[in-house]
Design a protein around this motif. Structure first.
Motif, mmCIF file in Angstrom:
data_model
loop_
_atom_site.group_PDB
_atom_site.id
_atom_site.type_symbol
_atom_site.label_atom_id
_atom_site.label_comp_id
_atom_site.label_asym_id
_atom_site.label_seq_id
_atom_site.Cartn_x
_atom_site.Cartn_y
_atom_site.Cartn_z
ATOM 1 N N THR A 44 0.975 -1.139 0.165
ATOM 2 C CA THR A 44 -0.146 -0.033 -0.093
ATOM 3 C C THR A 44 0.927 1.333 -0.064
ATOM 4 O OG1 THR A 44 -0.112 -0.028 2.370
ATOM 5 C CG2 THR A 44 -1.980 -0.929 0.961
ATOM 6 N N PRO A 45 1.761 1.460 -1.207
ATOM 7 C CA PRO A 45 2.484 2.691 -1.219
ATOM 8 C C PRO A 45 1.933 3.941 -1.234
ATOM 9 C CG PRO A 45 2.155 1.742 -3.327
ATOM 10 C CD PRO A 45 1.610 0.778 -2.485
ATOM 11 N N ALA A 46 0.786 4.106 -1.171
ATOM 12 C CA ALA A 46 0.158 5.355 -1.304
ATOM 13 C C ALA A 46 0.107 5.700 0.345
ATOM 14 C CB ALA A 46 -1.162 5.464 -1.963
ATOM 15 N N THR A 47 -0.143 4.982 1.292
ATOM 16 C CA THR A 47 -0.385 5.082 2.440
ATOM 17 C C THR A 47 0.945 5.256 3.426
ATOM 18 O OG1 THR A 47 -2.457 3.732 2.563
ATOM 19 C CG2 THR A 47 -1.517 4.268 4.782
ATOM 20 N N VAL A 48 1.186 6.448 3.760
ATOM 21 C CA VAL A 48 2.513 6.790 4.263
ATOM 22 C C VAL A 48 2.125 7.334 5.637
ATOM 23 C CG1 VAL A 48 4.557 8.063 4.177
ATOM 24 C CG2 VAL A 48 3.426 7.356 2.314
ATOM 25 N N LEU A 49 3.068 6.808 6.561
ATOM 26 C CA LEU A 49 3.032 7.491 7.998
ATOM 27 C C LEU A 49 4.177 8.194 8.264
ATOM 28 C CD1 LEU A 49 2.237 7.160 11.154
ATOM 29 C CD2 LEU A 49 4.018 5.186 11.291
ATOM 30 N N THR A 50 4.100 9.419 8.749
ATOM 31 C CA THR A 50 5.050 10.423 8.778
ATOM 32 C C THR A 50 5.388 10.578 10.207
ATOM 33 O OG1 THR A 50 4.548 11.370 6.731
ATOM 34 C CG2 THR A 50 5.794 12.778 8.002
ATOM 35 N N THR A 51 6.535 10.778 10.596
ATOM 36 C CA THR A 51 6.915 10.935 12.013
ATOM 37 C C THR A 51 8.464 11.721 12.179
ATOM 38 O OG1 THR A 51 7.079 9.989 14.245
ATOM 39 C CG2 THR A 51 8.016 8.652 12.574
ATOM 40 N N THR A 52 8.776 11.681 13.243
ATOM 41 C CA THR A 52 10.150 12.480 13.356
ATOM 42 C C THR A 52 10.992 11.267 14.165
ATOM 43 O OG1 THR A 52 9.597 13.295 15.721
ATOM 44 C CG2 THR A 52 9.508 14.661 13.742
ATOM 45 N N PRO A 53 12.319 11.528 14.097
ATOM 46 C CA PRO A 53 13.164 10.368 14.909
ATOM 47 C C PRO A 53 12.795 9.698 16.229
ATOM 48 C CG PRO A 53 14.417 11.544 13.557
ATOM 49 C CD PRO A 53 13.397 12.375 13.387
ATOM 50 N N THR A 54 12.647 10.866 17.055
ATOM 51 C CA THR A 54 12.349 10.540 18.644
ATOM 52 C C THR A 54 11.331 9.471 18.749
ATOM 53 O OG1 THR A 54 13.473 12.573 19.127
ATOM 54 C CG2 THR A 54 12.140 11.573 20.879
ATOM 55 N N PRO A 55 10.086 10.049 18.411
ATOM 56 C CA PRO A 55 8.969 9.080 18.679
ATOM 57 C C PRO A 55 9.246 7.572 18.018
ATOM 58 C CG PRO A 55 8.113 11.156 17.988
ATOM 59 C CD PRO A 55 9.701 11.085 17.553
ATOM 60 N N LEU A 56 9.649 7.570 16.803
ATOM 61 C CA LEU A 56 10.006 6.375 16.243
ATOM 62 C C LEU A 56 10.999 5.435 16.841
ATOM 63 C CD1 LEU A 56 9.495 4.373 13.891
ATOM 64 C CD2 LEU A 56 11.201 5.457 12.788
ATOM 65 N N ALA A 57 12.060 6.407 17.504
ATOM 66 C CA ALA A 57 13.226 5.304 18.366
ATOM 67 C C ALA A 57 12.521 4.912 19.678
ATOM 68 C CB ALA A 57 14.110 6.362 18.739
ATOM 69 N N HIS A 58 11.468 5.789 20.223
ATOM 70 C CA HIS A 58 10.778 5.310 21.303
ATOM 71 C C HIS A 58 9.917 4.233 21.122
ATOM 72 C CE1 HIS A 58 11.256 9.485 23.761
ATOM 73 N NE2 HIS A 58 12.389 8.611 23.494
ATOM 74 N N LEU A 59 9.169 3.967 19.968
ATOM 75 C CA LEU A 59 8.349 3.006 19.393
ATOM 76 C C LEU A 59 9.272 1.767 19.426
ATOM 77 C CD1 LEU A 59 5.783 1.531 18.657
ATOM 78 C CD2 LEU A 59 6.224 2.291 16.374
ATOM 79 N N LEU A 60 10.240 1.722 18.581
ATOM 80 C CA LEU A 60 11.313 0.684 18.435
ATOM 81 C C LEU A 60 12.018 0.114 19.544
ATOM 82 C CD1 LEU A 60 13.129 2.002 15.128
ATOM 83 C CD2 LEU A 60 11.100 0.220 15.351
ATOM 84 N N HIS A 61 12.365 1.141 20.546
ATOM 85 C CA HIS A 61 12.696 0.343 21.897
ATOM 86 C C HIS A 61 11.766 -0.193 22.665
ATOM 87 C CE1 HIS A 61 15.176 0.417 25.725
ATOM 88 N NE2 HIS A 61 13.923 1.090 26.154
#
Length: 75
Positions: A44-61
């Protein structure tokens, strides 16, 4: 300013040519440090989630350490 995003597949993706990949692109302007991250599934390449590095790092952690809160049951 319109920048073309350069999508990269996750190294954890299936590896085949199918649509089973998570892809990431970063907006690097005006510095080489990512300011905005864009994530999508290849099927589904038309659906894109946009975020910044800090929230993504917290989610991955939280995912890696198993501390991601459980989703509450639907009412």
């Amino acid at each position: 300013m319109n920048h073309t995003l350069r999508w990269q597949k996750s190294t954890f993706s299936d590896g085949g040519d199918g649509n089973t990949c998570v892809e990431l692109a970063a907006t690097l302007t005006p510095t080489p440090i990512p300011t905005t991250l864009h994530l999508r599934e290849s099927d589904t390449p038309a659906t894109v989630l946009t975020t910044t590095p800090t929230p993504l790092a917290h989610l991955l952690h939280a995912i890696r350490t198993g501390t991601l809160p459980e989703r509450p049951p639907k009412a």
